[in-house]
Scaffold this motif. Structure first.
Motif, PDB file in Angstrom:
ATOM      1  N   LEU A  69     -20.889  16.235  -6.126  1.00  0.00           N
ATOM      2  CA  LEU A  69     -21.151  17.663  -5.942  1.00  0.00           C
ATOM      3  C   LEU A  69     -20.301  18.211  -4.806  1.00  0.00           C
ATOM      4  N   LYS A  70     -19.635  19.315  -5.066  1.00  0.00           N
ATOM      5  CA  LYS A  70     -18.794  19.957  -4.055  1.00  0.00           C
ATOM      6  C   LYS A  70     -19.405  21.287  -3.653  1.00  0.00           C
ATOM      7  N   LYS A  71     -19.017  21.711  -2.478  1.00  0.00           N
ATOM      8  CA  LYS A  71     -19.525  22.982  -1.964  1.00  0.00           C
ATOM      9  C   LYS A  71     -19.231  24.107  -2.952  1.00  0.00           C
ATOM     10  N   GLY A  72     -20.261  24.886  -3.253  1.00  0.00           N
ATOM     11  CA  GLY A  72     -20.105  25.994  -4.190  1.00  0.00           C
ATOM     12  C   GLY A  72     -20.413  25.651  -5.628  1.00  0.00           C
ATOM     13  N   ASP A  73     -20.588  24.342  -5.932  1.00  0.00           N
ATOM     14  CA  ASP A  73     -20.959  23.955  -7.293  1.00  0.00           C
ATOM     15  C   ASP A  73     -22.373  24.440  -7.605  1.00  0.00           C
ATOM     16  N   ARG A  74     -22.582  24.865  -8.837  1.00  0.00           N
ATOM     17  CA  ARG A  74     -23.900  25.350  -9.241  1.00  0.00           C
ATOM     18  C   ARG A  74     -24.750  24.200  -9.784  1.00  0.00           C
ATOM     19  N   VAL A  75     -26.011  24.185  -9.370  1.00  0.00           N
ATOM     20  CA  VAL A  75     -26.952  23.160  -9.815  1.00  0.00           C
ATOM     21  C   VAL A  75     -28.192  23.857 -10.362  1.00  0.00           C
ATOM     22  N   GLY A  76     -28.541  23.524 -11.599  1.00  0.00           N
ATOM     23  CA  GLY A  76     -29.718  24.119 -12.217  1.00  0.00           C
ATOM     24  C   GLY A  76     -30.991  23.426 -11.774  1.00  0.00           C
ATOM     25  N   VAL A  77     -32.054  24.199 -11.625  1.00  0.00           N
ATOM     26  CA  VAL A  77     -33.387  23.658 -11.323  1.00  0.00           C
ATOM     27  C   VAL A  77     -34.329  24.169 -12.407  1.00  0.00           C
ATOM     28  N   LEU A  78     -34.778  23.251 -13.256  1.00  0.00           N
ATOM     29  CA  LEU A  78     -35.623  23.595 -14.406  1.00  0.00           C
ATOM     30  C   LEU A  78     -36.998  22.977 -14.182  1.00  0.00           C
ATOM     31  N   LEU A  79     -37.734  23.549 -13.235  1.00  0.00           N
ATOM     32  CA  LEU A  79     -39.006  22.977 -12.798  1.00  0.00           C
ATOM     33  C   LEU A  79     -40.048  24.068 -12.576  1.00  0.00           C
ATOM     34  N   PRO A  80     -41.325  23.744 -12.810  1.00  0.00           N
ATOM     35  CA  PRO A  80     -42.409  24.661 -12.451  1.00  0.00           C
ATOM     36  C   PRO A  80     -42.744  24.504 -10.962  1.00  0.00           C
ATOM     37  N   ASN A  81     -43.848  25.069 -10.545  1.00  0.00           N
ATOM     38  CA  ASN A  81     -44.266  24.981  -9.136  1.00  0.00           C
ATOM     39  C   ASN A  81     -44.866  23.606  -8.841  1.00  0.00           C
ATOM     40  N   ILE A  82     -43.997  22.669  -8.556  1.00  0.00           N
ATOM     41  CA  ILE A  82     -44.391  21.322  -8.142  1.00  0.00           C
ATOM     42  C   ILE A  82     -43.554  20.983  -6.911  1.00  0.00           C
ATOM     43  N   PRO A  83     -43.936  19.970  -6.124  1.00  0.00           N
ATOM     44  CA  PRO A  83     -43.179  19.659  -4.903  1.00  0.00           C
ATOM     45  C   PRO A  83     -41.699  19.408  -5.147  1.00  0.00           C
TER      46      PRO A  83
END
Length: 555
Positions: A69-83
């Protein structure tokens, strides 16, 4: 320009603030230092302390960098409200990545669009959604996926007890990984040294803007830091290290992301995570068990609580709640008064949008809350009501026009949409697309939307997206979709359909069709059939005319 609203601020709220020159992870690091043993996340009676969350996000950041992963790369987060959402969010930011928060209710079509448009290369998601993600990856770019199960939340604290286990190797290919394995691997890696400035990108938040087309609003670290600081000072009476936040609104929505999570972290507050906010019994059980003091939400949630038999009878104690911020839809006076009566706290209506993550207005904590008003502009937020025709002439108090905003939380612009930037960002002003007016004291009131975006429980629905899905049905000739008020004034999705000749179709069939391609909240609550749709002289469907006819009971 004169700012009459400043005289109505609560004592202790200044007209202007100093904003630290830091990135958004600063608040987590500071709370881990000041309140290391305080609970950061509370989920089904399991908790992670601020010290633990800070360390785990360091592990994740190191592992993500090792994956390339490089600075500025986009990362998806596909999660509900969990820790794991909180962990993923801050871990990505520490690695220099940009968070693209995705709604776990999305269907394939919806995910495909946002994954393609954002250009993300990594995704952290629920393992139960693996099949859906595989379908999406088959038609988009290669995406390396890191999976977690809800139950992994109860194993996170145990990672600190297993430091002597064999080192886990990270394979730099596109094989799917497990988050727990990645964290174990990250615990053996040197800390990241990614330099993140306030002017670096932090989030892509999808919005309909003024045109209703989904596009990614770019929130810089300084934008989110500014809004966090603004609300930290606005909510007078809240004390650092002494509060508990009920995080029932989705963290993948910028409202929950900032007001529940970022503000909660800045306060060193425990965040009670509600995975399914529709489970009112669970919401109330968590309120009784954990005694939250801050509860950001939406009107229909407060209304449902007001009507619950155990609340009406006084069986459930809600007196711990000090402050609630209501957004996404108009707050009925009855809802506000009843909720304040049963809690003893303050329920304040506010206003925000993804392009200024997340809020620009709010009624004061202890000052006058005016019925129907979205409140006063926050510190350092300048507002004008301008003429709808020329978009420039300032209007007087009481006159209706477009609300435009200037402030430190306003986005950088849209991702790869310079044409939209020219429409939305003009000479430093954000054109909201909302029609409003200001009274003589500086309280603002929404009248209507210039844009045709629909808001359902704080989530955005783009009419064109729903129309495109319905139009694919072979029995549909034409379709129009818009937001209309229900019997209690809450916005819902309505579709007007012209069927193909000789091809009868029912409303239930249309809704079933939509559920295959759209998240449930986007499925039309009402379906009406017509012989023709009203159009302009150049053939454009008049959604506003359909809404007017609906309000009059004619369509």
């Amino acid at each position: 320009m004169e700012k009459p609203w400043l005289t109505h601020y609560d004592p202790g709220v200044p007209a202007s603030l100093e904003y630290p020159s830091v990135n958004l992870t600063h608040f987590l690091t500071r709370s881990a230092h000041d309140f290391p043993q305080h609970a950061c996340t509370i989920f089904q009676d399991s908790s992670l302390s601020y010290a633990q969350m800070d360390i785990l996000t360091d592990y994740l950041a190191a592992a993500l960098v090792s994956l390339g992963l490089k600075k500025g790369d986009r990362v998806g987060v596909l999660l509900p409200n969990i820790p794991q959402f909180v962990l993923a969010f801050y871990g990505i930011l520490k690695a220099g990545g940009v968070v693209v928060a995705l709604n776990p209710q999305y269907k394939q079509r919806e995910l495909e669009y946002q994954i393609k448009d954002s250009g993300l290369s990594l995704l952290i998601g629920l393992v139960t959604l693996a099949e859906l993600v595989d379908q999406v990856r088959a038609v988009t770019q290669p995406v390396q996926t890191i999976y977690t199960a809800v139950g992994d939340a109860f194993e996170l604290a145990g990672l600190f007890d297993n430091k002597n286990t064999q080192e886990v190797m990270i394979e730099r290919d596109f094989a799917d990984l497990r988050l727990l394995d990645l964290l174990r691997a990250g615990s053996y890696l040197p800390a990241t040294r990614v330099k993140i400035s306030p002017d670096d990108m932090a989030i892509f938040q999808y919005s309909g803007g003024t045109t209703g087309d989904p596009k990614a609003a770019i929130g810089l670290h300084r934008n989110l830091v500014a809004n966090t600081v603004q609300f930290r000072r606005w909510l007078v009476g809240l004390e650092e290290g002494q509060e508990t936040v009920l995080a029932a609104i989705p963290l993948y929505h910028v409202y929950g992301m900032v007001i529940a999570m970022s503000l909660g972290v800045a306060l060193g507050a425990g965040m009670v995570l509600i995975q399914n906010p529709r489970d009112l019994e669970d919401v109330l059980a968590n309120i009784e068990r954990h005694q939250p003091t801050l509860f950001p939400g939406v009107p229909n949630m407060y209304q449902a609580i007001n009507r619950h038999p155990d609340v009406v009878s006084g069986k459930i104690n809600l007196s711990s709640i000090k402050a609630c911020i209501s957004g996404s839809a108009p707050l009925l006076l009855e809802t506000k008064q009843t909720f304040e009566a049963v809690t003893g706290g303050k329920l304040m209506e506010g206003y925000g949008l993804s392009e200024a993550p997340t809020a620009t207005h709010c009624n004061p904590m202890f000052g006058q809350n005016r019925e129907g008003s979205i409140g006063l502009p926050l510190p350092d937020v300048d507002c004008r009501i301008v003429d709808l025709e020329d978009g420039a002439t300032p209007l007087k108090p009481g006159e209706r026009g477009e609300l435009i905003i200037k402030g430190p939380q306003v986005m950088q612009g849209y991702h790869q949409r310079p044409d939209e930037d020219q429409i939305t960002l003009v000479n430093g002003w954000l054109y909201t697309g909302d029609i409003a007016w200001m009274d003589a004291d500086g309280y603002f009131y929404l009248v209507d939307r210039k844009k045709e975006l629909i808001k359902i429980g704080g989530l955005q629905v783009w009419p064109r997206e729903v129309e495109e899905v319905i139009a694919l049905h072979p029995a549909v000739k034409e379709v129009a979709v818009a937001g209309v008020p229900d019997a209690e004034g809450v916005e819902m999705v309505k579709a007007w359909i012209v069927p193909q000749p000789g091809q009868p179709i029912s409303a239930d069939e249309i809704r079933s069709w939509c559920r295959q391609n759209l998240a449930n909240y986007k499925v039309p609550a009402v379906v009406a059939f017509r012989e023709v749709l009203p159009r302009t002289t150049v053939g454009k469907v008049l959604r506003r005319e359909l809404v007017r006819l609906h309000k009059e009971g004619l369509a």
